[in-house]
Write a protein that holds these residues in place. Structure first.
Motif, PDB file in Angstrom:
ATOM      1  N   SER B  31       0.843  -1.199   0.000  1.00  0.00           N
ATOM      2  CA  SER B  31       0.000   0.000   0.000  1.00  0.00           C
ATOM      3  C   SER B  31       0.869   1.237   0.000  1.00  0.00           C
ATOM      4  O   SER B  31       1.792   1.374   0.810  1.00  0.00           O
ATOM      5  CB  SER B  31      -0.910   0.001   1.232  1.00  0.00           C
ATOM      6  OG  SER B  31      -1.542   1.252   1.378  1.00  0.00           O
ATOM      7  N   SER B  94       2.501   1.026   3.663  1.00  0.00           N
ATOM      8  CA  SER B  94       1.983   0.155   4.709  1.00  0.00           C
ATOM      9  C   SER B  94       1.995  -1.274   4.223  1.00  0.00           C
ATOM     10  O   SER B  94       1.894  -1.528   3.023  1.00  0.00           O
ATOM     11  CB  SER B  94       0.549   0.546   5.088  1.00  0.00           C
ATOM     12  OG  SER B  94       0.492   1.844   5.591  1.00  0.00           O
ATOM     13  N   SER B  96      -0.238  -3.813   4.763  1.00  0.00           N
ATOM     14  CA  SER B  96      -1.458  -4.452   4.287  1.00  0.00           C
ATOM     15  C   SER B  96      -2.370  -3.446   3.607  1.00  0.00           C
ATOM     16  O   SER B  96      -2.165  -2.240   3.659  1.00  0.00           O
ATOM     17  CB  SER B  96      -2.207  -5.095   5.454  1.00  0.00           C
ATOM     18  OG  SER B  96      -2.969  -4.113   6.115  1.00  0.00           O
ATOM     19  N   GLY B  97      -3.385  -3.982   3.005  1.00  0.00           N
ATOM     20  CA  GLY B  97      -4.321  -3.115   2.315  1.00  0.00           C
ATOM     21  C   GLY B  97      -5.538  -2.778   3.134  1.00  0.00           C
ATOM     22  O   GLY B  97      -6.390  -2.033   2.706  1.00  0.00           O
ATOM     23  N   GLN B  98      -5.635  -3.316   4.344  1.00  0.00           N
ATOM     24  CA  GLN B  98      -6.813  -3.054   5.155  1.00  0.00           C
ATOM     25  C   GLN B  98      -6.471  -2.123   6.292  1.00  0.00           C
ATOM     26  O   GLN B  98      -5.651  -2.428   7.151  1.00  0.00           O
ATOM     27  CB  GLN B  98      -7.348  -4.354   5.744  1.00  0.00           C
ATOM     28  CG  GLN B  98      -8.110  -5.194   4.748  1.00  0.00           C
ATOM     29  CD  GLN B  98      -8.804  -6.356   5.444  1.00  0.00           C
ATOM     30  OE1 GLN B  98      -8.164  -7.183   6.051  1.00  0.00           O
ATOM     31  NE2 GLN B  98     -10.110  -6.389   5.345  1.00  0.00           N
ATOM     32  N   GLY B  99      -7.135  -1.016   6.284  1.00  0.00           N
ATOM     33  CA  GLY B  99      -6.927  -0.101   7.394  1.00  0.00           C
ATOM     34  C   GLY B  99      -7.286  -0.804   8.679  1.00  0.00           C
ATOM     35  O   GLY B  99      -8.296  -1.470   8.774  1.00  0.00           O
TER      36      GLY B  99
END
Lengths: 115, 116
Positions: B31, B94, B96-99
């Motif tokens: 990300s 970041s 991962s792609g999930q906040g």
């Protein structure tokens, strides 16, 4: 929409003393993350501390701690035993959960530690 | 491990020109987000890319665009530069792609763009 407000543009503190930076936010989300980032003159943003909204316990990282009041939508940062290296801009930030890595930043507080 | 690398560090362009800024994330991070920082507007979100797809976009005109390559490196492009585009442009990577999961974002030192 999410908004983050830092009402103290500038603050100063004597070395070794304690200072508290204020932050309030507005959101209709129930799950989210809150952050404090530090930006020294080098311009690189550095994570100071993070708080998950679903956790009632306030986060602590060494000399840094937060006072998270979810109902009041308040997220203040306390710096204990202030050091000269703490001199920087401090940004409060909000991130929604599970919708990508998008921060909503406050306008920042410029902190000066006085020797 | 190496941090987030933004190039160039400084750039001076003339009104009407276009510019491309580059961001190389930390190895393994997928990300990449871009932010514009100005004294008047503060830090404003431009867009986020994850696995070569734009996932979020801020409220900027279409002159601002970006892309992400298969190695996760990202570029942002600003066409028809205006004086008001003078700013510090920061990128953050970041894992991962999930906040919410692995939400620590690592920022680069930024590119200082001056439009004259």
């Amino acid at each position: 929409a999410q908004t983050v407000t830092q009402s103290q543009p500038e603050m100063s503190v004597q070395e070794a003393e304690t200072v508290t930076l204020s932050c309030t936010y507005d959101t209709s989300e129930s799950n989210y993350y809150l952050f404090w980032y530090k930006q020294p003159p080098s311009r690189q943003m550095i994570l100071v501390i993070r708080q998950e909204a679903y956790k009632q316990q306030n986060a602590t990282e060494n000399r840094f701690s937060v006072n998270f009041q979810k109902a009041a939508k308040s997220f203040s940062l306390k710096i204990s035993d202030s050091q000269l290296g703490d001199t920087a801009m401090y940004f409060c930030a909000f991130m929604k959960l599970d919708t990508g890595n998008q921060f909503y930043f406050g306008t920042g507080t410029s902190l000066t530690v006085i020797p | 491990k190496a941090g987030v690398t933004q190039t160039p560090r400084y750039l001076i362009k003339t009104r009407g020109q276009q510019v491309t800024l580059s961001c190389s994330p930390i190895s393994g991070h997928r990300s990449v987000s871009w932010y514009q920082q100005t004294p008047g507007q503060g830090l404003q979100f431009l867009f986020e890319y994850f696995s070569e797809t734009q996932r979020n976009k801020g409220n900027f005109p279409g002159r601002f665009s970006g892309r992400q390559f298969s190695n996760s490196r990202s570029e942002m492009n600003v066409s028809t530069l205006e004086l008001g585009d003078s700013a510090l442009y920061l990128c953050a990577s970041s894992l991962s792609g999930q906040g919410g999961l692995n939400t620590e974002a690592f920022f680069g030192q930024g590119t200082r763009l001056t439009v004259v």
